[in-house]
Design an enzyme around this catalytic site. Structure first.
Site, PDB file in Angstrom:
ATOM      1  N   ARG A  87       0.854  -1.177   0.000  1.00  0.00           N
ATOM      2  CA  ARG A  87       0.000   0.000   0.000  1.00  0.00           C
ATOM      3  C   ARG A  87       0.891   1.229   0.000  1.00  0.00           C
ATOM      4  O   ARG A  87       1.683   1.414   0.915  1.00  0.00           O
ATOM      5  CB  ARG A  87      -0.893  -0.017   1.232  1.00  0.00           C
ATOM      6  N   SER A 104      -7.877  -0.191   0.301  1.00  0.00           N
ATOM      7  CA  SER A 104      -8.902  -0.350   1.315  1.00  0.00           C
ATOM      8  C   SER A 104      -9.596   0.951   1.713  1.00  0.00           C
ATOM      9  O   SER A 104     -10.144   1.634   0.868  1.00  0.00           O
ATOM     10  CB  SER A 104      -8.285  -1.035   2.527  1.00  0.00           C
ATOM     11  N   HIS A 105      -9.479   1.295   2.989  1.00  0.00           N
ATOM     12  CA  HIS A 105     -10.186   2.466   3.510  1.00  0.00           C
ATOM     13  C   HIS A 105      -9.386   3.752   3.312  1.00  0.00           C
ATOM     14  O   HIS A 105      -9.848   4.824   3.695  1.00  0.00           O
ATOM     15  CB  HIS A 105     -10.427   2.256   5.007  1.00  0.00           C
ATOM     16  N   ASP A 141     -16.373   0.133   3.330  1.00  0.00           N
ATOM     17  CA  ASP A 141     -15.208   0.951   2.982  1.00  0.00           C
ATOM     18  C   ASP A 141     -14.865   0.860   1.492  1.00  0.00           C
ATOM     19  O   ASP A 141     -15.638   0.336   0.697  1.00  0.00           O
ATOM     20  CB  ASP A 141     -14.002   0.530   3.831  1.00  0.00           C
ATOM     21  N   ASP A 147     -12.970  -0.995  -0.424  1.00  0.00           N
ATOM     22  CA  ASP A 147     -13.010  -2.270  -1.147  1.00  0.00           C
ATOM     23  C   ASP A 147     -14.066  -3.234  -0.604  1.00  0.00           C
ATOM     24  O   ASP A 147     -14.081  -4.405  -0.971  1.00  0.00           O
ATOM     25  CB  ASP A 147     -11.635  -2.935  -1.148  1.00  0.00           C
ATOM     26  N   ASP A 161     -14.698  -4.541   2.434  1.00  0.00           N
ATOM     27  CA  ASP A 161     -14.518  -5.590   3.432  1.00  0.00           C
ATOM     28  C   ASP A 161     -14.806  -5.123   4.859  1.00  0.00           C
ATOM     29  O   ASP A 161     -14.956  -5.942   5.755  1.00  0.00           O
ATOM     30  CB  ASP A 161     -13.132  -6.258   3.319  1.00  0.00           C
ATOM     31  N   ARG A 162     -14.904  -3.816   5.064  1.00  0.00           N
ATOM     32  CA  ARG A 162     -15.199  -3.338   6.423  1.00  0.00           C
ATOM     33  C   ARG A 162     -16.681  -3.019   6.580  1.00  0.00           C
ATOM     34  O   ARG A 162     -17.377  -2.814   5.587  1.00  0.00           O
ATOM     35  CB  ARG A 162     -14.401  -2.059   6.705  1.00  0.00           C
ATOM     36  N   THR A 179      -3.108  -8.540  14.528  1.00  0.00           N
ATOM     37  CA  THR A 179      -3.882  -7.724  13.590  1.00  0.00           C
ATOM     38  C   THR A 179      -3.537  -8.141  12.164  1.00  0.00           C
ATOM     39  O   THR A 179      -2.368  -8.274  11.816  1.00  0.00           O
ATOM     40  CB  THR A 179      -3.520  -6.241  13.797  1.00  0.00           C
ATOM     41  N   GLU A 185     -12.380  -8.179  13.864  1.00  0.00           N
ATOM     42  CA  GLU A 185     -11.367  -7.254  14.370  1.00  0.00           C
ATOM     43  C   GLU A 185     -12.015  -5.937  14.769  1.00  0.00           C
ATOM     44  O   GLU A 185     -13.042  -5.547  14.190  1.00  0.00           O
ATOM     45  CB  GLU A 185     -10.343  -6.965  13.276  1.00  0.00           C
ATOM     46  N   GLU A 186     -11.358  -5.248  15.681  1.00  0.00           N
ATOM     47  CA  GLU A 186     -11.841  -3.938  16.109  1.00  0.00           C
ATOM     48  C   GLU A 186     -11.847  -2.933  14.965  1.00  0.00           C
ATOM     49  O   GLU A 186     -12.546  -1.926  15.027  1.00  0.00           O
ATOM     50  CB  GLU A 186     -11.019  -3.399  17.285  1.00  0.00           C
ATOM     51  N   SER A 187     -11.055  -3.203  13.919  1.00  0.00           N
ATOM     52  CA  SER A 187     -10.912  -2.248  12.819  1.00  0.00           C
ATOM     53  C   SER A 187     -12.055  -2.403  11.814  1.00  0.00           C
ATOM     54  O   SER A 187     -11.845  -2.323  10.617  1.00  0.00           O
ATOM     55  CB  SER A 187      -9.565  -2.432  12.147  1.00  0.00           C
ATOM     56  N   LYS A 226     -12.603 -10.422   5.309  1.00  0.00           N
ATOM     57  CA  LYS A 226     -13.696  -9.798   6.038  1.00  0.00           C
ATOM     58  C   LYS A 226     -14.705  -9.282   5.011  1.00  0.00           C
ATOM     59  O   LYS A 226     -14.359  -9.105   3.844  1.00  0.00           O
ATOM     60  CB  LYS A 226     -13.195  -8.714   6.976  1.00  0.00           C
TER      61      LYS A 226
HETATM   62  C1  G16 Z   1      -6.235  -4.204   7.092  1.00  0.00           C
HETATM   63  C2  G16 Z   1      -6.190  -5.633   7.531  1.00  0.00           C
HETATM   64  C3  G16 Z   1      -6.910  -5.785   8.837  1.00  0.00           C
HETATM   65  C4  G16 Z   1      -6.341  -4.833   9.868  1.00  0.00           C
HETATM   66  C5  G16 Z   1      -6.402  -3.418   9.325  1.00  0.00           C
HETATM   67  C6  G16 Z   1      -5.762  -2.377  10.201  1.00  0.00           C
HETATM   68  O1  G16 Z   1      -7.538  -3.847   6.814  1.00  0.00           O
HETATM   69  O2  G16 Z   1      -6.794  -6.472   6.569  1.00  0.00           O
HETATM   70  O3  G16 Z   1      -6.775  -7.107   9.243  1.00  0.00           O
HETATM   71  O4  G16 Z   1      -7.054  -4.902  11.044  1.00  0.00           O
HETATM   72  O5  G16 Z   1      -5.732  -3.382   8.086  1.00  0.00           O
HETATM   73  O6  G16 Z   1      -4.420  -2.572  10.234  1.00  0.00           O
HETATM   74  P1  G16 Z   1      -3.416  -1.529  10.869  1.00  0.00           P
HETATM   75  O7  G16 Z   1      -3.892  -1.316  12.275  1.00  0.00           O
HETATM   76  O8  G16 Z   1      -2.112  -2.220  10.765  1.00  0.00           O
HETATM   77  O9  G16 Z   1      -3.500  -0.248  10.065  1.00  0.00           O
HETATM   78  P2  G16 Z   1      -7.912  -3.168   5.437  1.00  0.00           P
HETATM   79  O10 G16 Z   1      -9.416  -2.996   5.513  1.00  0.00           O
HETATM   80  O11 G16 Z   1      -7.154  -1.886   5.436  1.00  0.00           O
HETATM   81  O12 G16 Z   1      -7.449  -4.125   4.393  1.00  0.00           O
END
Ligand code: G16
Length: 544
Positions: free
Chosen positions: A22, A113-114, A278, A280, A282-283, A345, A364-366, A377
């Site tokens: 990313r 992602s987000h 979000d 993509d 998944d959230r 995580t 996950e909390e995220s 997710k």
């Molecule tokens: C990604 C991962 C998740 C993780 C999140 C936050 O989400 O797939 O498992 O919880 O990042 O990660 P960090 O705290 O390291 O920023 P996503 O939705 O961004 O792909």
């Protein structure tokens, strides 16, 4: 048409993070940057001539351009078959669904992602393996190793392929199918949930919905599933048209970025369920009239009620949560007598547990929740779960959550993010905490006595692989907990995340403001890491 071999030099920064590579769009626009990483993936996958790969992305800026390059590189690397979402679009869960359904060998998903999109923002590329889940570290380490020594890549010289129409094409030896991005995924959802029941209640307006697609990839998924198939009122899906820059917004479904939805849910005209997803898809964010359900609570409520939902009526094999996620899930698992695993995580850590049948629900909390139906997710799935639950229970979100707390107690929870810090400062803070771990147990901070202080290290119970340095946990003698870790998904500097939680068993104290309940712990966190003093910032950038 012929294959061109292009000489290139390695970049040193193509190490995938929590979820793929990313970076900013500008990084990806450097000469051969994208091509180098894609070739590094291909070089790591062995003989591609009998492999099927899925390809798609969240539609953000650079998506179209990158898809065409990857198609030509796949053909030049003799991939047997490519399945591409029409228009280059696939949500992350839909890509996972396609990989599993068609027994593909893997998939390339383009998304940050987000993170925001557009020429001045972020882009990303991730690889998912044959189980449909994110590539585990063994793979990403190989991609990185390849990227450090790459000297050439292969690309087919041809015009861009028409990916806006469903159909079959051929490029060199590669068969290409352009498929509907929504159909297979929507079918899977209809097997898991009681669509008839949800449809009846939406039609009679017993349940109303507002789903904010945030101008991201789930717009077409939401329209088709919620409005067309389930008959939600037209307009139930807002911000439904995907845009390359997400309409200038930040496609992160939380209280800060899903502002319009939050306002609506706390107004007099709020629908039964408010939700968002979000970039993509998944959230998920879940809200009811006058209530925000924390992702940790949402996961626990789902676990406690899964047996009521058609796809899970046999009960859950076990559950899992990422380490910083609150322990509300553990209490449910205890009461059902099933295992609850604690992972680092990153969704990739759930893959083995799901494949081995040790768990059937995780989160996950995220803002990520999902089950064994795919290996990612899944935002729309989580929203359907809640719709189905409300339809069965005929209770509001608020009633469902309050009853849950009465039964299991409430885990007050909040995450404070300090974004865009100097990388060196981020490292120094974590290093400082790490060096003090041995001396902390027994010390008192504010009114809290520290019971243990440790760094989270994970040993996968299925394959024995390990992951060290996954966050610092400070536990207090009343069961409260602070967790400190650096984000693995940011693209600018460092982001320090502080996770704060406190258990409250007494129902008379379940209706308080989380920030007030957690105020002393927040103060203790500052005493421990001194982020505000060291960064000069009076407050976190984002509180969720
Ligand atoms: C990604 C991962 C998740 C993780 C999140 C936050 O989400 O797939 O498992 O919880 O990042 O990660 P960090 O705290 O390291 O920023 P996503 O939705 O961004 O792909």
């Amino acid at each position: 048409m012929s294959i061109r071999i292009v000489h290139t030099s390695p970049y040193t920064d193509q190490k995938p993070g929590t979820s793929g590579l990313r970076k900013t769009v500008r990084d990806f626009q450097q000469e051969n940057y994208l091509e180098n990483f894609v070739q590094s993936i291909f070089n790591s996958l062995g003989d591609l001539s009998d492999q099927t790969l899925v390809l798609g992305g969240d539609g953000r800026f650079l998506n179209q351009h990158a898809i065409q390059i990857i198609i030509k590189m796949a053909a030049a690397n003799r991939v047997r078959r490519l399945m591409i979402g029409q228009g280059g679009i696939l949500s992350t869960p839909a890509a996972s669904c396609l990989i599993r359904k068609y027994h593909a060998d893997g998939g390339i998903i383009l998304s940050a992602s987000h993170n925001p999109g557009g020429p001045d923002h972020d882009f990303g590329i991730k690889y998912n393996i044959a189980n449909g889940g994110p590539a585990p570290e063994g793979y990403t380490e190989r991609f990185y190793a390849q990227s450090r020594k790459i000297s050439e890549y292969r690309i087919f010289e041809s015009r861009d392929l028409d990916i806006d129409h469903i159909g079959r094409y051929r490029l060199g030896e590669t068969m290409i199918s352009v498929v509907d991005p929504v159909d297979d995924y929507a079918r899977l959802m209809s097997f898991l949930f009681d669509f008839d029941l949800i449809r009846k209640q939406l039609a009679s307006e017993t349940i109303t919905l507002c789903f904010d697609a945030m101008h991201a990839v789930t717009g077409p998924y939401g329209r088709k599933i919620f409005e067309v198939q389930l008959g939600a009122l037209p307009g139930s899906v807002i911000n439904a048209v995907p845009r390359e820059d997400f309409g200038g917004g930040h496609p992160d479904p939380n209280l800060v970025h899903a502002k319009a939805l939050c306002r609506k849910m706390f107004s007099t005209e709020s629908p039964t369920l408010g939700a968002a997803s979000d970039g993509d898809g998944d959230r998920n964010l879940i809200m009811g009239k006058h209530i925000f359900v924390t992702p940790s609570d949402s996961l626990a409520v789902m676990a406690a009620n899964a047996h009521l939902i058609p796809g899970y009526k046999e009960g859950l094999a076990g559950v899992a949560r990422s380490m910083p996620t609150s322990r509300a899930l553990d209490r449910v698992a205890d009461s059902f007598g099933i295992d609850c695993f604690e992972t680092p995580t990153g969704w990739k850590y759930f893959g083995n547990l799901l494949d081995a049948g040790k768990i059937s629900l995780c989160g996950e909390e995220s803002f990520g929740t999902s089950s064994n139906h795919i290996r990612e997710k899944d935002g729309i799935w989580a929203i359907l779960f809640w719709l189905n639950l409300i339809a069965i229970k005929q209770e509001s979100v608020l009633q469902i959550v309050h009853k849950h707390w009465r039964q299991f107690g409430r885990d007050y929870y909040s995450r404070h993010d300090y974004e865009g810090l100097d990388r060196e400062l981020g490292d120094r803070i974590i290093e400082g905490l790490r060096s003090r771990l041995p001396e902390l147990p027994g010390k008192k901070i504010a009114s809290y006595a520290i019971q243990s202080a440790e760094e989270f290290c994970y040993r996968d119970p299925v394959d024995g692989s390990t992951a060290d340095n996954q966050g610092i946990i400070i536990s207090f003698d009343d069961g409260s907990r602070l967790v400190f870790r650096l984000s693995g998904t940011g693209t600018a500097g460092a982001t320090l995340r502080i996770y704060i939680e406190k258990f409250e068993p007494d129902p008379a104290k379940h209706d308080l403001d989380p920030q007030s309940v957690l105020a002393d712990l927040i103060g203790a966190a500052e005493q421990l890491c001194r982020i505000r003093t060291l960064s000069g910032r009076p407050a976190p950038s984002v509180i969720t």
